[in-house]
Design an enzyme around this catalytic site. Sequence first.
Site, PDB file in Angstrom:
ATOM      1  CB  CYS A 135      39.543  35.536  68.716  1.00 52.05           C
ATOM      2  SG  CYS A 135      38.506  35.431  67.238  1.00 52.05           S
TER       3      CYS A 135
ATOM      4  NE  ARG B  40      45.275  41.420  68.816  1.00 53.15           N
ATOM      5  CZ  ARG B  40      44.410  41.095  67.857  1.00 53.15           C
ATOM      6  NH1 ARG B  40      44.540  39.936  67.217  1.00 53.15           N
ATOM      7  NH2 ARG B  40      43.425  41.909  67.554  1.00 53.15           N
TER       8      ARG B  40
END
Length: 281
Positions: free
Chosen positions: A236, A175
């Site tokens: 995050c 990611r």
Amino acid sequence: MNAIITAKEWASESAGERPPTLLDVRYRPGGAPGRPQYEAGHLPGAVYVDMDAELAGEPGKKGRHPLPDTAEFGAAMRRAGVRSDRPVVVYDDGLGWAAARAWWMLRWAGHPSVRVLDGGLAAWNAAGGELTTEVPASADGDFVPEPGALPVLDADGAAALARRGVLLDARAGERYRGEVEPLDRVAGHIPGAVSAPTTENVAEDGLFRPAPELAARFAALGATGAPGAAEVGVYCGSGVSAAHEILALAVAGVPAALYVGSWSEWSSDPARPVATGAEAG
């Protein structure tokens, strides 16, 4: 006060005359609330706390898990029996992310003594701990949040910290690199951020790696707790797994700020820059 507590230590403390308040924060990202799992069996004395409803506000421009209304958060903690003069222990049945979010929220709101059960429910079961379906009687607490005890970042602050300090991206490496993005508008990372997947903070048994190992890991990424060291921030996807990274940093003796909105907020604005690839920036 340590930031984590072992199953053995909890067994001892829970048998005392005035055990810490115990919170069960079952949570699966994108899944249903964990109350049914809690009701099917939990640690004796544990009170259920809903991650999405009580540890975060409504999803929106500030991200998927923004800070909740302070008064509502305080009311939820008092309903759970949290008191200012009584330690709190938190656990979940997953990767420890939700428990870490509860730990961070309470510490940010000024509670002086909060720990996460290392390894959560799995560690308790492995140690031979018993479970119960008995729900504790309601015991209102007296905790009143006083936000600001831990540092937070907004989008501009995260961008600035990435330039002057160390901004850790706690998501999976793919990611960060922009290879996949299952949840947000665009793939990639904040320019200047360093990839530091949360999953690398724990061993195969789900327990945190020893403090010296964590300190060495973060030092290799540029984050240390030494006097005069660079500021450290963490983000995050939505401010949940990043709390687990901040917990790991705390175990290693490294203070860090949380970008609560994280990538879900950052990527929602087309005007904000996006970096891809394996190298920071």
